[in-house]
Design an enzyme around this catalytic site. Structure first.
Site, PDB file in Angstrom:
ATOM      1  N   TYR A   7     -17.594  18.616 -49.969  1.00  0.00           N
ATOM      2  CA  TYR A   7     -17.178  17.972 -51.217  1.00  0.00           C
ATOM      3  C   TYR A   7     -16.635  16.577 -50.975  1.00  0.00           C
ATOM      4  O   TYR A   7     -16.435  16.171 -49.823  1.00  0.00           O
ATOM      5  CB  TYR A   7     -16.131  18.840 -51.933  1.00  0.00           C
ATOM      6  CG  TYR A   7     -14.750  18.780 -51.316  1.00  0.00           C
ATOM      7  CD1 TYR A   7     -14.483  19.385 -50.092  1.00  0.00           C
ATOM      8  CD2 TYR A   7     -13.723  18.077 -51.941  1.00  0.00           C
ATOM      9  CE1 TYR A   7     -13.220  19.316 -49.518  1.00  0.00           C
ATOM     10  CE2 TYR A   7     -12.455  18.002 -51.367  1.00  0.00           C
ATOM     11  CZ  TYR A   7     -12.203  18.622 -50.157  1.00  0.00           C
ATOM     12  OH  TYR A   7     -10.964  18.540 -49.587  1.00  0.00           O
TER      13      TYR A   7
ATOM     14  N   ARG B  77     -25.892  38.090 -50.087  1.00  0.00           N
ATOM     15  CA  ARG B  77     -24.883  37.826 -49.073  1.00  0.00           C
ATOM     16  C   ARG B  77     -25.357  38.179 -47.665  1.00  0.00           C
ATOM     17  O   ARG B  77     -25.783  39.299 -47.408  1.00  0.00           O
ATOM     18  CB  ARG B  77     -23.607  38.609 -49.391  1.00  0.00           C
ATOM     19  CG  ARG B  77     -22.451  38.239 -48.486  1.00  0.00           C
ATOM     20  CD  ARG B  77     -21.144  38.908 -48.916  1.00  0.00           C
ATOM     21  NE  ARG B  77     -20.049  38.411 -48.106  1.00  0.00           N
ATOM     22  CZ  ARG B  77     -19.813  38.789 -46.860  1.00  0.00           C
ATOM     23  NH1 ARG B  77     -20.595  39.693 -46.304  1.00  0.00           N
ATOM     24  NH2 ARG B  77     -18.801  38.281 -46.176  1.00  0.00           N
TER      25      ARG B  77
ATOM     26  N   HIS C  41     -24.333  36.396 -43.529  1.00  0.00           N
ATOM     27  CA  HIS C  41     -23.703  35.266 -42.847  1.00  0.00           C
ATOM     28  C   HIS C  41     -24.718  34.186 -42.470  1.00  0.00           C
ATOM     29  O   HIS C  41     -24.468  33.005 -42.642  1.00  0.00           O
ATOM     30  CB  HIS C  41     -22.976  35.722 -41.581  1.00  0.00           C
ATOM     31  CG  HIS C  41     -21.671  36.403 -41.861  1.00  0.00           C
ATOM     32  ND1 HIS C  41     -21.570  37.565 -42.581  1.00  0.00           N
ATOM     33  CD2 HIS C  41     -20.401  36.077 -41.520  1.00  0.00           C
ATOM     34  CE1 HIS C  41     -20.300  37.930 -42.672  1.00  0.00           C
ATOM     35  NE2 HIS C  41     -19.567  37.027 -42.036  1.00  0.00           N
TER      36      HIS C  41
ATOM     37  N   LYS D  34     -15.977  17.479 -44.346  1.00  0.00           N
ATOM     38  CA  LYS D  34     -15.156  17.733 -45.553  1.00  0.00           C
ATOM     39  C   LYS D  34     -15.649  19.015 -46.215  1.00  0.00           C
ATOM     40  O   LYS D  34     -16.296  19.017 -47.263  1.00  0.00           O
ATOM     41  CB  LYS D  34     -15.186  16.527 -46.507  1.00  0.00           C
ATOM     42  CG  LYS D  34     -13.954  16.446 -47.417  1.00  0.00           C
ATOM     43  CD  LYS D  34     -13.768  15.071 -47.990  1.00  0.00           C
ATOM     44  CE  LYS D  34     -12.761  15.003 -49.135  1.00  0.00           C
ATOM     45  NZ  LYS D  34     -11.418  15.489 -48.831  1.00  0.00           N
TER      46      LYS D  34
ATOM     47  N   GLU E 224      -3.105  15.362 -38.685  1.00  0.00           N
ATOM     48  CA  GLU E 224      -3.139  14.742 -40.025  1.00  0.00           C
ATOM     49  C   GLU E 224      -2.355  15.597 -40.998  1.00  0.00           C
ATOM     50  O   GLU E 224      -1.912  16.693 -40.666  1.00  0.00           O
ATOM     51  CB  GLU E 224      -4.590  14.574 -40.490  1.00  0.00           C
ATOM     52  CG  GLU E 224      -5.337  15.882 -40.653  1.00  0.00           C
ATOM     53  CD  GLU E 224      -6.785  15.726 -41.140  1.00  0.00           C
ATOM     54  OE1 GLU E 224      -7.122  14.676 -41.708  1.00  0.00           O
ATOM     55  OE2 GLU E 224      -7.559  16.679 -40.952  1.00  0.00           O
TER      56      GLU E 224
ATOM     57  N   LEU F  66     -10.079  14.484 -40.571  1.00  0.00           N
ATOM     58  CA  LEU F  66     -11.030  13.878 -41.507  1.00  0.00           C
ATOM     59  C   LEU F  66     -10.930  12.352 -41.374  1.00  0.00           C
ATOM     60  O   LEU F  66      -9.827  11.803 -41.323  1.00  0.00           O
ATOM     61  CB  LEU F  66     -10.698  14.290 -42.937  1.00  0.00           C
ATOM     62  CG  LEU F  66     -11.732  13.793 -43.954  1.00  0.00           C
ATOM     63  CD1 LEU F  66     -13.013  14.618 -43.853  1.00  0.00           C
ATOM     64  CD2 LEU F  66     -11.192  13.842 -45.369  1.00  0.00           C
TER      65      LEU F  66
HETATM   66  O1  PSZ Z   1      -6.078  14.837 -55.039  1.00  0.00           O
HETATM   67  C1  PSZ Z   1      -5.802  15.153 -53.881  1.00  0.00           C
HETATM   68  O2  PSZ Z   1      -4.842  15.880 -53.599  1.00  0.00           O
HETATM   69  C2  PSZ Z   1      -6.624  14.628 -52.759  1.00  0.00           C
HETATM   70  S1  PSZ Z   1      -7.845  13.523 -53.014  1.00  0.00           S
HETATM   71  C3  PSZ Z   1      -8.237  13.451 -51.370  1.00  0.00           C
HETATM   72  C4  PSZ Z   1      -7.436  14.270 -50.679  1.00  0.00           C
HETATM   73  C5  PSZ Z   1      -6.500  14.951 -51.458  1.00  0.00           C
HETATM   74  N1  PSZ Z   1      -7.458  14.462 -49.342  1.00  0.00           N
HETATM   75  C6  PSZ Z   1      -8.346  13.806 -48.468  1.00  0.00           C
HETATM   76  C7  PSZ Z   1      -7.949  14.034 -47.042  1.00  0.00           C
HETATM   77  C8  PSZ Z   1      -7.905  15.333 -46.501  1.00  0.00           C
HETATM   78  O3  PSZ Z   1      -8.176  16.398 -47.277  1.00  0.00           O
HETATM   79  C9  PSZ Z   1      -7.563  15.512 -45.145  1.00  0.00           C
HETATM   80  C10 PSZ Z   1      -7.483  16.874 -44.548  1.00  0.00           C
HETATM   81  N2  PSZ Z   1      -7.303  14.444 -44.376  1.00  0.00           N
HETATM   82  C11 PSZ Z   1      -7.336  13.186 -44.872  1.00  0.00           C
HETATM   83  C12 PSZ Z   1      -7.631  12.949 -46.219  1.00  0.00           C
HETATM   84  C13 PSZ Z   1      -7.671  11.540 -46.725  1.00  0.00           C
HETATM   85  O4  PSZ Z   1      -8.994  11.138 -46.940  1.00  0.00           O
HETATM   86  P1  PSZ Z   1      -9.390  10.045 -48.029  1.00  0.00           P
HETATM   87  O5  PSZ Z   1      -8.540   8.851 -47.748  1.00  0.00           O
HETATM   88  O6  PSZ Z   1     -10.813   9.794 -47.761  1.00  0.00           O
HETATM   89  O7  PSZ Z   1      -9.107  10.637 -49.355  1.00  0.00           O
END
Ligand code: PSZ
Length: 284
Positions: A32, A99, A101, A146, A178, A202
């Site tokens: 996503y 379903r 895996h 992601k 992070e 990420l």
């Molecule tokens: O609305 C929200 O709470 C959001 S919008 C984007 C995120 C949260 N997080 C992005 C993210 C992440 O999920 C992890 C694990 N590490 C870093 C980040 C930051 O990524 P960018 O700057 O691309 O959104």
């Protein structure tokens, strides 16, 4: 009425349904993006499209659109929903299949959805900063993807909430990786230090904009791992994400960071970041 995109069609939010055998629903088998919209314009759209393609590619999902087609669909969604200030949520799953895996047959059709949400700029936290807690990073070893599997991130964020904090800062042993949904950057003696973009985190788009701004303005940067101890002795600390932008962190585990207020370099980067948004999306 709120429009959403389901597999290339614009439909009403209330008509959008997930099949119980969608692999995203059963396995978290999908990826996503969350894209910020200011003044009806997507910020860093290209970077988000690139990361979406990369994430999908990494798990062997073939995107049914070119980046240009996808961007065009998202622009139409912004228009139809009259979105000025908010976000687009975009996801694709491997598709719907009995379903199992293992991946289903290669001709499975992926499911792509997108919707918008209105969202203000978080002015209060940008101004005052936030508190964070430390938590062990229990996630898998491909945090660069992601993925829809957010259970580790979700458990971390819940811990933050239970401690009255805004974010949980994750660490693998002594090394800070992070936040649960953000990247973490520290400032020590005028140098910005942040974990390198490898498979443990990420590759945040907001963080990369900040690193670009640092380069442009001759602010020294070190992309290297740093420890809990370095974090505790930082002069300044901040987190970055699409929705949280550049948010100062003023306390970690109830101990203040630096003087316990947002630091001068953090403030400067916030202001440069705002200029960058305005250059792309118009004045805020
Ligand atoms: O609305 C929200 O709470 C959001 S919008 C984007 C995120 C949260 N997080 C992005 C993210 C992440 O999920 C992890 C694990 N590490 C870093 C980040 C930051 O990524 P960018 O700057 O691309 O959104």
């Amino acid at each position: 009425m709120a429009w959403v995109i389901v597999n290339g069609k614009f439909i009403n939010r209330t008509e959008a349904k997930v099949d119980i055998e969608d692999r995203g629903y059963q396995f978290g088998d999908g990826v996503y993006e969350v894209i910020r919209v200011y003044n009806g314009v997507m910020f860093t759209a290209k970077e988000h499209m690139d990361r979406f393609s990369r994430s999908a590619d990494n798990i062997g999902i073939k995107l049914p659109y070119t980046q240009e087609q996808l961007r065009n669909l998202l622009d139409q969604l912004i228009d139809k929903n009259n979105l000025r200030l908010g976000i687009i949520y975009l996801q694709i799953t491997r598709g719907t299949a009995p379903r199992n895996h293992a991946f289903p047959a290669a001709n499975i059709i992926p499911n792509l959805v997108a919707y918008t949400k209105e969202l203000e700029i978080p002015t209060a936290t940008l101004h005052s900063g936030v508190k964070a807690v430390l938590t062990e990073d229990i996630r898998w070893l491909r945090c660069d993807i992601k993925s829809l599997n957010l259970l580790g991130n979700s458990l971390a964020k819940q811990k933050a909430v239970e401690h009255g904090c805004y974010e949980a800062i994750q660490h693998r042993g002594e090394v800070i990786t992070e936040g649960s949904s953000s990247n973490i950057l520290l400032v020590k003696d005028g140098v910005v230090i942040t974990h390198p973009s490898n498979q443990l985190i990420l590759k945040g788009i907001t963080k990369d904009v900040i690193l670009e701004l640092c380069a442009e303005h001759r602010i020294p940067v070190e992309e290297r791992s740093f420890t809990i101890r370095e974090l505790e002795q930082a002069d300044e600390l901040f987190l970055t994400s699409t929705t949280s932008e550049v948010t100062p962190i003023v306390a970690v585990n109830a101990r203040q960071v630096g003087r316990g207020v947002p630091g001068p370099l953090t403030r400067r980067l916030q202001s440069l970041f705002k200029q960058r948004i305005e250059a792309q999306c118009g004045s805020l």
